[in-house]
Design a protein around this motif. Structure first.
Motif, PDB file in Angstrom:
ATOM      1  N   ALA A  15       0.123 -29.171 -27.495  1.00 17.55           N
ATOM      2  CA  ALA A  15       1.268 -29.599 -28.296  1.00 17.55           C
ATOM      3  C   ALA A  15       2.412 -29.923 -27.347  1.00 17.55           C
ATOM      4  O   ALA A  15       2.682 -29.183 -26.423  1.00 17.55           O
ATOM      5  CB  ALA A  15       1.675 -28.500 -29.265  1.00 17.55           C
ATOM      6  N   ARG A  16       3.053 -31.055 -27.560  1.00 15.69           N
ATOM      7  CA  ARG A  16       4.191 -31.451 -26.732  1.00 15.69           C
ATOM      8  C   ARG A  16       5.405 -31.598 -27.631  1.00 15.69           C
ATOM      9  O   ARG A  16       5.351 -32.231 -28.661  1.00 15.69           O
ATOM     10  CB  ARG A  16       3.907 -32.765 -26.029  1.00 15.69           C
ATOM     11  CG  ARG A  16       2.699 -32.675 -25.111  1.00 15.69           C
ATOM     12  CD  ARG A  16       2.501 -33.958 -24.423  1.00 15.69           C
ATOM     13  NE  ARG A  16       3.055 -33.754 -23.095  1.00 15.69           N
ATOM     14  CZ  ARG A  16       3.188 -34.702 -22.210  1.00 15.69           C
ATOM     15  NH1 ARG A  16       2.855 -35.917 -22.501  1.00 15.69           N
ATOM     16  NH2 ARG A  16       3.658 -34.445 -21.023  1.00 15.69           N
ATOM     17  N   VAL A  17       6.498 -31.009 -27.191  1.00 13.49           N
ATOM     18  CA  VAL A  17       7.751 -31.080 -27.931  1.00 13.49           C
ATOM     19  C   VAL A  17       8.799 -31.619 -26.982  1.00 13.49           C
ATOM     20  O   VAL A  17       8.870 -31.211 -25.831  1.00 13.49           O
ATOM     21  CB  VAL A  17       8.164 -29.675 -28.447  1.00 13.49           C
ATOM     22  CG1 VAL A  17       9.484 -29.742 -29.162  1.00 13.49           C
ATOM     23  CG2 VAL A  17       7.081 -29.101 -29.346  1.00 13.49           C
ATOM     24  N   PRO A  67      -2.238 -24.678 -25.706  1.00 12.72           N
ATOM     25  CA  PRO A  67      -1.003 -24.621 -24.912  1.00 12.72           C
ATOM     26  C   PRO A  67       0.095 -25.487 -25.528  1.00 12.72           C
ATOM     27  O   PRO A  67      -0.185 -26.469 -26.205  1.00 12.72           O
ATOM     28  CB  PRO A  67      -1.428 -25.166 -23.546  1.00 12.72           C
ATOM     29  CG  PRO A  67      -2.720 -25.838 -23.755  1.00 12.72           C
ATOM     30  CD  PRO A  67      -3.322 -25.345 -25.025  1.00 12.72           C
ATOM     31  N   VAL A  68       1.331 -25.092 -25.275  1.00  8.36           N
ATOM     32  CA  VAL A  68       2.495 -25.816 -25.787  1.00  8.36           C
ATOM     33  C   VAL A  68       3.349 -26.225 -24.598  1.00  8.36           C
ATOM     34  O   VAL A  68       3.678 -25.395 -23.753  1.00  8.36           O
ATOM     35  CB  VAL A  68       3.323 -24.927 -26.743  1.00  8.36           C
ATOM     36  CG1 VAL A  68       4.577 -25.650 -27.195  1.00  8.36           C
ATOM     37  CG2 VAL A  68       2.496 -24.491 -27.934  1.00  8.36           C
ATOM     38  N   GLU A  69       3.688 -27.500 -24.514  1.00  7.59           N
ATOM     39  CA  GLU A  69       4.572 -27.999 -23.463  1.00  7.59           C
ATOM     40  C   GLU A  69       5.853 -28.498 -24.121  1.00  7.59           C
ATOM     41  O   GLU A  69       5.813 -29.364 -24.990  1.00  7.59           O
ATOM     42  CB  GLU A  69       3.902 -29.111 -22.680  1.00  7.59           C
ATOM     43  CG  GLU A  69       4.741 -29.581 -21.513  1.00  7.59           C
ATOM     44  CD  GLU A  69       4.049 -30.650 -20.688  1.00  7.59           C
ATOM     45  OE1 GLU A  69       3.167 -31.351 -21.232  1.00  7.59           O
ATOM     46  OE2 GLU A  69       4.387 -30.781 -19.516  1.00  7.59           O
ATOM     47  N   ILE A  70       6.975 -27.934 -23.689  1.00  5.33           N
ATOM     48  CA  ILE A  70       8.274 -28.323 -24.226  1.00  5.33           C
ATOM     49  C   ILE A  70       9.040 -28.978 -23.093  1.00  5.33           C
ATOM     50  O   ILE A  70       9.212 -28.380 -22.028  1.00  5.33           O
ATOM     51  CB  ILE A  70       9.033 -27.095 -24.768  1.00  5.33           C
ATOM     52  CG1 ILE A  70       8.184 -26.418 -25.854  1.00  5.33           C
ATOM     53  CG2 ILE A  70      10.391 -27.506 -25.322  1.00  5.33           C
ATOM     54  CD1 ILE A  70       8.680 -25.059 -26.260  1.00  5.33           C
ATOM     55  N   ILE A  80       3.716 -23.275 -22.042  1.00  5.89           N
ATOM     56  CA  ILE A  80       3.390 -21.948 -22.547  1.00  5.89           C
ATOM     57  C   ILE A  80       1.911 -21.949 -22.913  1.00  5.89           C
ATOM     58  O   ILE A  80       1.486 -22.649 -23.833  1.00  5.89           O
ATOM     59  CB  ILE A  80       4.254 -21.582 -23.768  1.00  5.89           C
ATOM     60  CG1 ILE A  80       5.733 -21.651 -23.392  1.00  5.89           C
ATOM     61  CG2 ILE A  80       3.879 -20.204 -24.297  1.00  5.89           C
ATOM     62  CD1 ILE A  80       6.680 -21.569 -24.563  1.00  5.89           C
ATOM     63  N   GLU A  81       1.149 -21.179 -22.155  1.00  7.58           N
ATOM     64  CA  GLU A  81      -0.282 -21.029 -22.397  1.00  7.58           C
ATOM     65  C   GLU A  81      -0.502 -19.590 -22.844  1.00  7.58           C
ATOM     66  O   GLU A  81       0.002 -18.668 -22.213  1.00  7.58           O
ATOM     67  CB  GLU A  81      -1.074 -21.287 -21.121  1.00  7.58           C
ATOM     68  CG  GLU A  81      -0.829 -22.655 -20.522  1.00  7.58           C
ATOM     69  CD  GLU A  81      -1.371 -22.761 -19.117  1.00  7.58           C
ATOM     70  OE1 GLU A  81      -2.396 -23.439 -18.945  1.00  7.58           O
ATOM     71  OE2 GLU A  81      -0.780 -22.143 -18.220  1.00  7.58           O
ATOM     72  N   SER A  82      -1.256 -19.405 -23.919  1.00 10.22           N
ATOM     73  CA  SER A  82      -1.462 -18.038 -24.389  1.00 10.22           C
ATOM     74  C   SER A  82      -2.901 -17.824 -24.823  1.00 10.22           C
ATOM     75  O   SER A  82      -3.622 -18.759 -25.159  1.00 10.22           O
ATOM     76  CB  SER A  82      -0.495 -17.704 -25.525  1.00 10.22           C
ATOM     77  OG  SER A  82      -0.727 -18.530 -26.632  1.00 10.22           O
TER      78      SER A  82
END
Length: 187
Positions: A15-17, A67-70, A80-82
Motif C-alpha cells: 500500500a502506498r500513501v 507492507p505500507v509505504e507512506i 512499515i513492514e509487519s
C-alpha cells in the motif's frame, strides 16, 4: 492516494500513501504504526516453538502483513513492514541538497553506533532507507505500544528539525569564515 505494488519477497500488494503536508504525513504514519504494532505471540515451527521476528526471516508468508509505504514528496518516506509478532519501520529522511545528505549520513552513522542504547533501533537500516526500527512483541509488552508509536513519530519530527538546525549552523559558520577571509583583502 493509495496504490498497490507487488512486493515479490512477501507476495502482498504494498500500500502506498502520499501525504502533502508535514502533519498529514505524521498522522498517516501514526495510524499505520498503531495497526502495525498490534502484535501477538506466534511460536516458530523452525525454532522449537520460540518467538522470533518473522518480519526479519520472512519464511512464513502466512504470518506477514502487507507492507505500507507512506511518502511525503520524492525524498521522504516511511516503509512499515509487519508480521504477526514483529514490525519493521524504515525511514528515508529528506535530503534536498549535498549538505543535508552529508548531515543525514553522519547523524545516522552516529545513531547506528549507539543502537544498543535504543532497544528498537536496527544497527543496519533496510536498503534504500536511512534508519530502521525493529519492534518485537516483547517491546510492546514491556513498553506501551502507544508510547512506541509516539517515539517513532517524534523521532521523525526531531530528525527533520535537527538536520535543519545543523544545516543553518554550518551555513552561518561558513559565512563567518568567508567574511573573515575576505576581510584580509579589503584592508
Amino acid at each position: 492516494v493509495a496504490r498497490g505494488r507487488r512486493n515479490p519477497a512477501v507476495g502482498h500488494a504494498r500500500a502506498r500513501v502520499m501525504a502533502t503536508s508535514h502533519q498529514g504525513y505524521y498522522d498517516a504514519v501514526r495510524d499505520a504504526l498503531v495497526h502495525a504494532f498490534a502484535l501477538s505471540s506466534h511460536p516458530s515451527r523452525k525454532m522449537d516453538g520460540k518467538d522470533r521476528p518473522e518480519i526479519e526471516y520472512q519464511d512464513a508468508p502466512a504470518t506477514l502483513r502487507a507492507p505500507v509505504e507512506i511518502k511525503r514528496g520524492d525524498e521522504e518516506s516511511c516503509l512499515i513492514e509487519s508480521a504477526v509478532n514483529s514490525a519493521r519501520v524504515s525511514l528515508k529522511v529528506r535530503q534536498a541538497d549535498d549538505l543535508e545528505e552529508i548531515l543525514a549520513r553522519q547523524f545516522m552513522r552516529f545513531l547506528g553506533r549507539r543502537a544498543d542504547a535504543f532497544e528498537i533501533l536496527r544497527r543496519v537500516p533496510v536498503d534504500g532507507y536511512d534508519v530502521s526500527f525493529l519492534v518485537l512483541l516483547s517491546h510492546t509488552e514491556s513498553m506501551d505500544a502507544g508510547a512506541l508509536v509516539d517515539f517513532v513519530v517524534q523521532f521523525m519530527r526531531d530528525i527533520d528539525k535537527e538536520i535543519s538546525e545543523q544545516k543553518l549552523s554550518v551555513s552561518s559558520r561558513g559565512r563567518a569564515v568567508a567574511t573573515a577571509f575576505l576581510e584580509q583583502f579589503t584592508k
